[in-house]
Design an enzyme around this catalytic site. Sequence first.
Site, PDB file in Angstrom:
ATOM      1  N   ARG A  15       1.465  -1.474   0.115  1.00  0.00           N
ATOM      2  CA  ARG A  15       0.060   0.115   0.152  1.00  0.00           C
ATOM      3  C   ARG A  15       1.142   1.370   0.126  1.00  0.00           C
ATOM      4  NH1 ARG A  15      -0.374   4.592   1.999  1.00  0.00           N
ATOM      5  NH2 ARG A  15       0.174   3.377   4.028  1.00  0.00           N
ATOM      6  N   ASP A  16       1.564   1.351   1.040  1.00  0.00           N
ATOM      7  CA  ASP A  16       2.419   3.066   1.138  1.00  0.00           C
ATOM      8  C   ASP A  16       3.444   2.948   0.515  1.00  0.00           C
ATOM      9  OD1 ASP A  16       3.565   5.311   1.748  1.00  0.00           O
ATOM     10  OD2 ASP A  16       3.472   4.422   4.273  1.00  0.00           O
ATOM     11  N   HIS A 207       5.760   3.954  12.753  1.00  0.00           N
ATOM     12  CA  HIS A 207       5.741   4.159  10.734  1.00  0.00           C
ATOM     13  C   HIS A 207       6.613   5.523  10.629  1.00  0.00           C
ATOM     14  CE1 HIS A 207       3.386   3.965   7.122  1.00  0.00           C
ATOM     15  NE2 HIS A 207       4.065   5.080   6.810  1.00  0.00           N
ATOM     16  N   HIS A 209       9.129   6.782   8.254  1.00  0.00           N
ATOM     17  CA  HIS A 209       9.782   7.126   6.580  1.00  0.00           C
ATOM     18  C   HIS A 209      11.041   7.439   6.460  1.00  0.00           C
ATOM     19  CE1 HIS A 209       5.844   6.857   3.890  1.00  0.00           C
ATOM     20  NE2 HIS A 209       5.128   6.691   4.923  1.00  0.00           N
ATOM     21  N   CYS A 240       4.746   9.248  -0.269  1.00  0.00           N
ATOM     22  CA  CYS A 240       3.160   9.490   0.120  1.00  0.00           C
ATOM     23  C   CYS A 240       3.337  10.670  -1.054  1.00  0.00           C
ATOM     24  CB  CYS A 240       3.101  10.326   1.582  1.00  0.00           C
ATOM     25  SG  CYS A 240       1.389  11.185   1.651  1.00  0.00           S
ATOM     26  N   ASN A 249       9.673   4.278   3.095  1.00  0.00           N
ATOM     27  CA  ASN A 249       9.478   4.220   4.422  1.00  0.00           C
ATOM     28  C   ASN A 249      10.978   3.118   5.024  1.00  0.00           C
ATOM     29  OD1 ASN A 249       6.193   3.198   3.798  1.00  0.00           O
ATOM     30  ND2 ASN A 249       6.360   3.619   5.677  1.00  0.00           N
TER      31      ASN A 249
HETATM   32  P1  HMG Z   1     -13.047  14.283  -2.488  1.00  0.00           P
HETATM   33  O1  HMG Z   1     -12.425  14.954  -4.251  1.00  0.00           O
HETATM   34  O2  HMG Z   1     -13.149  15.568  -1.264  1.00  0.00           O
HETATM   35  O3  HMG Z   1     -14.172  13.056  -2.553  1.00  0.00           O
HETATM   36  O4  HMG Z   1     -11.664  13.876  -1.720  1.00  0.00           O
HETATM   37  P2  HMG Z   1     -15.705  13.721  -2.520  1.00  0.00           P
HETATM   38  O5  HMG Z   1     -16.221  13.308  -1.088  1.00  0.00           O
HETATM   39  O6  HMG Z   1     -15.586  14.928  -3.001  1.00  0.00           O
HETATM   40  O7  HMG Z   1     -15.769  12.622  -3.651  1.00  0.00           O
HETATM   41  C1  HMG Z   1     -15.087  13.121  -5.156  1.00  0.00           C
HETATM   42  C2  HMG Z   1     -15.847  11.475  -6.123  1.00  0.00           C
HETATM   43  O8  HMG Z   1     -14.991  11.197  -5.578  1.00  0.00           O
HETATM   44  C3  HMG Z   1     -17.005  11.017  -6.139  1.00  0.00           C
HETATM   45  O9  HMG Z   1     -17.368  10.351  -7.337  1.00  0.00           O
HETATM   46  C4  HMG Z   1     -17.142  10.098  -4.855  1.00  0.00           C
HETATM   47  O10 HMG Z   1     -17.460   8.915  -5.481  1.00  0.00           O
HETATM   48  C5  HMG Z   1     -15.723   9.964  -5.087  1.00  0.00           C
HETATM   49  P3  HMG Z   1     -18.369  11.226  -8.789  1.00  0.00           P
HETATM   50  O11 HMG Z   1     -19.495  11.291  -7.715  1.00  0.00           O
HETATM   51  O12 HMG Z   1     -17.466  12.961  -8.436  1.00  0.00           O
HETATM   52  O13 HMG Z   1     -17.935  10.374  -9.137  1.00  0.00           O
HETATM   53  N1  HMG Z   1     -14.741   8.984  -3.573  1.00  0.00           N
HETATM   54  C6  HMG Z   1     -14.400   8.210  -4.090  1.00  0.00           C
HETATM   55  N2  HMG Z   1     -14.281   6.545  -4.435  1.00  0.00           N
HETATM   56  C7  HMG Z   1     -13.487   5.784  -5.051  1.00  0.00           C
HETATM   57  N3  HMG Z   1     -12.871   5.572  -3.526  1.00  0.00           N
HETATM   58  C8  HMG Z   1     -12.923   6.333  -2.548  1.00  0.00           C
HETATM   59  C9  HMG Z   1     -14.512   7.795  -2.682  1.00  0.00           C
HETATM   60  N4  HMG Z   1     -14.050   8.657  -1.730  1.00  0.00           N
HETATM   61  C10 HMG Z   1     -14.831   9.773  -3.249  1.00  0.00           C
HETATM   62  N5  HMG Z   1     -13.174   6.249  -0.936  1.00  0.00           N
HETATM   63  C11 HMG Z   1     -11.186  11.972  -0.530  1.00  0.00           C
HETATM   64  C12 HMG Z   1     -11.877  12.902  -0.575  1.00  0.00           C
HETATM   65  C13 HMG Z   1     -10.653  11.885   1.039  1.00  0.00           C
HETATM   66  C14 HMG Z   1     -11.504  10.775  -1.156  1.00  0.00           C
HETATM   67  C15 HMG Z   1      -9.774  12.330  -0.844  1.00  0.00           C
HETATM   68  O14 HMG Z   1      -8.692  12.913  -0.625  1.00  0.00           O
HETATM   69  C16 HMG Z   1      -8.828  10.770  -1.107  1.00  0.00           C
HETATM   70  O15 HMG Z   1      -8.664   9.887  -1.813  1.00  0.00           O
HETATM   71  N6  HMG Z   1      -7.560  11.513  -0.125  1.00  0.00           N
HETATM   72  C17 HMG Z   1      -6.720  10.124   0.054  1.00  0.00           C
HETATM   73  C18 HMG Z   1      -4.951  10.348  -0.185  1.00  0.00           C
HETATM   74  C19 HMG Z   1      -4.102   9.285  -0.007  1.00  0.00           C
HETATM   75  O16 HMG Z   1      -4.605   8.466  -0.035  1.00  0.00           O
HETATM   76  N7  HMG Z   1      -2.897   9.730   0.899  1.00  0.00           N
HETATM   77  C20 HMG Z   1      -1.950   8.210   0.879  1.00  0.00           C
HETATM   78  C21 HMG Z   1      -2.652   7.448   1.730  1.00  0.00           C
HETATM   79  S1  HMG Z   1      -2.576   8.402   3.514  1.00  0.00           S
HETATM   80  C22 HMG Z   1      -0.421   7.855   3.907  1.00  0.00           C
HETATM   81  O17 HMG Z   1       0.066   7.629   2.805  1.00  0.00           O
HETATM   82  C23 HMG Z   1      -0.069   8.301   5.553  1.00  0.00           C
HETATM   83  C24 HMG Z   1       0.369   6.612   5.830  1.00  0.00           C
HETATM   84  O18 HMG Z   1       0.987   6.279   5.426  1.00  0.00           O
HETATM   85  C25 HMG Z   1       0.524   7.257   7.046  1.00  0.00           C
HETATM   86  C26 HMG Z   1       2.125   8.038   7.017  1.00  0.00           C
HETATM   87  O19 HMG Z   1       3.255   7.763   6.596  1.00  0.00           O
HETATM   88  O20 HMG Z   1       2.003   9.371   7.363  1.00  0.00           O
HETATM   89  C27 HMG Z   1      -0.977   6.463   6.064  1.00  0.00           C
HETATM   90 MG    MG Z   2       3.495   6.540   5.115  1.00  0.00          MG
END
Ligand code: HMG
Ligand code: MG
Length: 302
Positions: A15-16, A207, A209, A240, A249
């Site tokens: 995933r990450d 966690h 990096h 990220c 990581n």
């Molecule tokens: P948004 O654009 O505000 O979403 O994004 P929305 O609610 O306004 O919806 C817009 C469209 O997206 C809609 O589709 C929804 O259905 C769709 P439309 O009606 O326009 O066709 N949608 C989705 N589709 C699939 N799966 C979903 C989903 N939600 C809405 N879950 C949102 C808000 C949270 C969805 C967006 O910002 C997002 O997906 N963010 C995730 C970013 C991400 O994955 N970042 C990396 C992971 S975190 C990380 O790596 C850190 C970590 O490792 C710890 C560390 O290292 O610190 C965990």
């Molecule tokens: Mg991470």
Amino acid sequence: MSFPSRVRIVEVGPRDGLQNEPQTVPVEVKVTLIEMLADAGLAAIEAGAFVSPEWVPQMAASGEVYTRIDKRPGVSYPMLVPNLKGLELALAAGVREIALFAAATETFSQKNTNCSIAQSIERFATVIDAAQAEDLRIRGYISCVLGCPYEGEVSLETVAMLARELFDRGCYEVSLGDTIGVGTPGKARAMIERLAQDSPVEKLAAHFHDTYGQALANLHAVLQCGVAVVDSSVAGLGGCPYAKGATGNVATEDVVYMLDGMGIETGVDLDKLLAAGRYISDFLGREPVSRAATALWRKRAG
Ligand code: HMG
Ligand code: MG
């Protein structure tokens, strides 16, 4: 404090790691990687994310990945979920464990999830309620615990508040993300000492990096403060997408090599882990980002 006798490793590479790859990794490659990691003895493997495919295209086929992996008894396969839509997709794929995520700064919260910290708490509270109704296990993440790519210094009080929110609402573990790898051992230790005042330290995960090469040193520091869960990524995959310049990581191979050397049990077979790291690195056309893996492969080559 002394070191734990056993450390639980949560492998986050599929995933990450893969969320940040410029090239698309096919479902069958991800499935093979995850199965090799389970073969190596990893008992928790984060297998993908039900996030917006517009935001993170690399995770788009996570439902297919999850349904195709041969799920072993005793191994958990948490999937990252940002909102109710993600939970709905996770449930449709038969997921039993999810991971939620929040960030300790307003700017990172906006960049990563398009909402404020307060809105993220409301959002994860709703997801937790719905997930608990389905008997899912829930893990929590906090990003930017030791520094933010946009705001720099981070308030430990905000990190502590988010940890309490996640625990109070039912997360079984909270993972502390040094998203951009800027932490150093004294700072990492101070963070754990602050959190331990009002959160269960045995339920905190590190966690880290490895952007600045500090991750192993930081782990060594927090393992002495009661932390016994470490997130890591095979071959040091990762980063990220919303933290420019953040590298992977800490490599699982480096963590296992260090813990083996310290006599701390992990249940991971380093040879099989090396094979998994080699498999995905060959696919990506580069060497594993792990000093231990590189040294061990060189030694084998003679
Ligand atoms: P948004 O654009 O505000 O979403 O994004 P929305 O609610 O306004 O919806 C817009 C469209 O997206 C809609 O589709 C929804 O259905 C769709 P439309 O009606 O326009 O066709 N949608 C989705 N589709 C699939 N799966 C979903 C989903 N939600 C809405 N879950 C949102 C808000 C949270 C969805 C967006 O910002 C997002 O997906 N963010 C995730 C970013 C991400 O994955 N970042 C990396 C992971 S975190 C990380 O790596 C850190 C970590 O490792 C710890 C560390 O290292 O610190 C965990
Ligand atoms: Mg991470």
